[in-house]
Design an enzyme around this catalytic site. Sequence first.
Site, PDB file in Angstrom:
ATOM      1  N   CYS A 421       0.790  -0.981   0.167  1.00  0.00           N
ATOM      2  CA  CYS A 421       0.133  -0.203  -0.024  1.00  0.00           C
ATOM      3  C   CYS A 421       0.803   1.274   0.038  1.00  0.00           C
ATOM      4  O   CYS A 421       1.969   1.293   0.855  1.00  0.00           O
ATOM      5  CB  CYS A 421      -0.917   0.216   1.122  1.00  0.00           C
ATOM      6  SG  CYS A 421      -0.154   0.085   2.795  1.00  0.00           S
ATOM      7  N   LYS A 424       1.223   8.140   2.816  1.00  0.00           N
ATOM      8  CA  LYS A 424       2.246   9.272   2.840  1.00  0.00           C
ATOM      9  C   LYS A 424       3.273   9.146   3.713  1.00  0.00           C
ATOM     10  O   LYS A 424       2.953   8.513   4.808  1.00  0.00           O
ATOM     11  CB  LYS A 424       0.979  10.514   3.501  1.00  0.00           C
ATOM     12  CG  LYS A 424       0.224  11.258   2.364  1.00  0.00           C
ATOM     13  CD  LYS A 424      -0.529  12.697   3.021  1.00  0.00           C
ATOM     14  CE  LYS A 424       0.164  13.444   2.740  1.00  0.00           C
ATOM     15  NZ  LYS A 424      -0.953  14.831   2.610  1.00  0.00           N
ATOM     16  N   ASP A 494      10.286  21.515 -20.947  1.00  0.00           N
ATOM     17  CA  ASP A 494       9.110  21.899 -21.823  1.00  0.00           C
ATOM     18  C   ASP A 494       8.605  23.139 -21.735  1.00  0.00           C
ATOM     19  O   ASP A 494       8.202  23.949 -22.672  1.00  0.00           O
ATOM     20  CB  ASP A 494       7.789  21.182 -21.203  1.00  0.00           C
ATOM     21  CG  ASP A 494       7.603  19.422 -21.548  1.00  0.00           C
ATOM     22  OD1 ASP A 494       8.431  19.441 -22.702  1.00  0.00           O
ATOM     23  OD2 ASP A 494       7.298  18.550 -20.883  1.00  0.00           O
ATOM     24  N   GLY A 544       3.802  20.155  -2.921  1.00  0.00           N
ATOM     25  CA  GLY A 544       3.790  18.861  -3.548  1.00  0.00           C
ATOM     26  C   GLY A 544       3.289  17.946  -2.951  1.00  0.00           C
ATOM     27  O   GLY A 544       2.462  18.071  -1.678  1.00  0.00           O
ATOM     28  N   THR A 546       4.181  13.757  -1.167  1.00  0.00           N
ATOM     29  CA  THR A 546       5.090  12.577  -0.950  1.00  0.00           C
ATOM     30  C   THR A 546       4.447  11.307  -0.550  1.00  0.00           C
ATOM     31  O   THR A 546       3.883  11.599   0.632  1.00  0.00           O
ATOM     32  CB  THR A 546       6.494  13.071   0.108  1.00  0.00           C
ATOM     33  OG1 THR A 546       6.674  14.466  -0.504  1.00  0.00           O
ATOM     34  CG2 THR A 546       7.596  12.196   0.097  1.00  0.00           C
TER      35      THR A 546
END
Length: 760
Positions: A421, A424, A494, A544, A546
Amino acid sequence: MLAPDQPVLRDIVLIGGGHSHVGVLRRFGMHPVPGVRLSVICSDTHTPYSGMLPGYIAGHYSYDEVHIDLSRLARFAGARLFRDDALGLDRGAGKVLCRNRPPVPYDYLSINIGSTPQMSNVAGAAEYAVPVKPINGFNQRWQLLLERVRRHAGATRIAVVGGGAGGVELALAMQYRLRRELHAAGRNPDELRFHLLTSDPVILPTHNASVRRAFERVLAERGVALHCSADVNAVSATRLQTTSGDSVDADEIVWVTRAGGAPWLRATGLALDADGFIQVSDTLQTLTDPRVFAAGDIASMVNHPREKAGVFAVRQGPPLAENLRRAVEGRALKPYCPQRRWLALISTGDRYAVASRGALGFQGAWVWRWKDWIDRRFMRKFGEFPQMEAGTASTAPSSVQLGEEEAAQALSAVAMRCGGCGAKVGATVLSRALGALHPVDRDDVLIGLHAPDDAAVVRVPPGKAMVHTVDFFRAFIDDPYIFGKVAANHALGDIYAMGAEAQSATAIVTVPAGLEAKQEDLLFQMMSGAIEVLNDANCALVGGHTGEGRELALGFAVNGLVDEDMTSVMRKSGMRPGDVLILTKPIGTGTLFAAHALLKARGRWIDAALVSMCQSNRLGAQCLREYGATACTDLTGFGLLGHLVEMTRPSGVDSELNLSALPVLEGAEETAAAGILSSLQPANVRLRRALRNQQDALSHPRYALIFDPQTAGGLLASIPPERAKACLAALHALGYAQASIIGRVLPQGEALEPIVLKLG
Ligand SMILES: Cc1cc2nc3c(=O)[nH]c(=O)nc-3n(C[C@H](O)[C@H](O)[C@H](O)COP(=O)(O)OP(=O)(O)OC[C@H]3O[C@@H](n4cnc5c(N)ncnc54)[C@H](O)[C@@H]3O)c2cc1C
């Protein structure tokens, strides 16, 4: 980078890729300790084997024959290679301080950095003499010296200072080589004059009289002027001065005298001897800190003082590996006693050698052949690796000694992995890792990491439009700091290719489950690299996510800004017939990193590829815009051909690609020719249907590379023909040394295939 099945529990950090550490790496490669991670910090990727150095100087061996490729060795050992100079230790925090990267934490540390020349007490020596030590840098100094002698008109006087085995061997090897060089250049080899100076009354003072006599005879026969009891105390560009008032004129001075410990060790608090070498006990632990070990020239065994020689460094490899293993397992360490007498095989440069052991001495061409056999056998151990059975070690339970809290964390990390699994990463781990980082502040970031919330809020300045892009990939190298840099650079590509200015980024990260301290450092190292690149781009990291995952991976959603009227935008679709195609960086990353994974790439190829991947496209994009680029894209996963087709189709043009003009990373042609290609290559090769003359190109050495997927590749642009040369010169001046004109844009023809390959 695939995570091992065991989470990392202990870090052993090796500073220096000396003769002892290469042995440690090999042993850990053969017998890994589950849960133990090795990291090597080394100034060089190719570390010299001292025993063959004189043979290399004499011209009997190639560079690769006498250097151990640490990149491949580390990969075999499952170790991380950080190419950097260690500059200090924070022993309280258990960290190595480096020149170019964040501090590297250790649980156990070993230092095997060789010795450093002590030239400061001789006036002018540091300025005018070429030191042999550290031997890792000697090759470059030797190449320069070779070049100077080749260019020097008339007689050249060369003085070697140091009458030990290193000095004598080196003087004879240099003489042999340089005479041949002059002869090959049609010059008179007798223009060379060699002097050997030693402060001792005899040469080779630690060897027996018969060995000394043998070398005195060879030196005399070869016309090397020997100056004993010549204590050099001053050096100028053309002269050496001795304490007795004598002088010797010389155009080149090579320094092979006794060396000392690196100056940075003094600030570490480790006990050092009078010459600055680290004092170690019989277990190779420093006298000061049982977590810190040392071996090779840099170590001074207080109970068993010995001469500084590579043979001792090599022999210390196995006991050092054993004691590092025992230390992490909490077992008693084993004392080690180096041998008293040892066999030295000292060569005379001309495929002849003298053997010296205690009172024994014998010589001959056969001794050289014997030495050559021993040395080559030694080097094979570090170039040819046994096939290890996959997974044998990683499934074994770890024998590492852990504290109670750590053991609980390790258990839960394993359980997490079994359950598969994602979760976080703990808030404390995250905040501690990110707390030490400083993303750039921008006025248009209203809510960002400085005041974290559920999401970031960023203003689009008036007259601007927003450019969005996202990229994500798993770590393909074991250095999280460099990986962070490459990932950020790749994502920014990009934005630059569109002619935009980077504004803000959010990160998505997965880290393997493990001890909190290890996860925190991994995140810190990786995000340090990424933030350096983002800050350089004035791109604010604003947030972000994590999570834990099987592999280390990193990606960014990046937002950029362009003028609302779109005049500054570089699209793929603007190519015009007659335009010239420019590529700003070399290709070949896909095949090179596929080869790296298989231990088939040379370390310096990987180094050069990483340097290229870390080079930003920012200045390149600005330059292409200034020179009127009509279309632009950045090279990534689809490879050169894929990206070119993406440009030609919407532009309604064809194009010609000149295979011989393609800039290619060193080694990429070799690895591609060996059939080592990225796993993405087959998908890219499907695009061969876009080639008009594919059959003709099949045997071209660069054909496979047009399909090679790129990471953080260069920019491909079409430039009006009249400005192409100036544009190329400007790109070179900006540091895109391999930027090249690789083809031209053609009007759309009748053929279905838009691309013609030029093979000549
Ligand atoms: C010409 C010559 C010939 C010799 N021939 C022989 C011989 O035939 N047999 C023999 O036994 N001995 C020989 N020696 C002696 C031999 O060179 C040394 O004893 C030997 O190299 C010491 O090995 P080491 O492992 O301690 O360090 P080194 O081989 O010097 O390796 C040190 C490593 O540490 C790295 N490093 C250094 N500083 C740092 C830093 N701050 N951060 C990160 N990395 C760092 C270097 O890049 C290198 O990889 C010779 C010496 C000379 C000069």
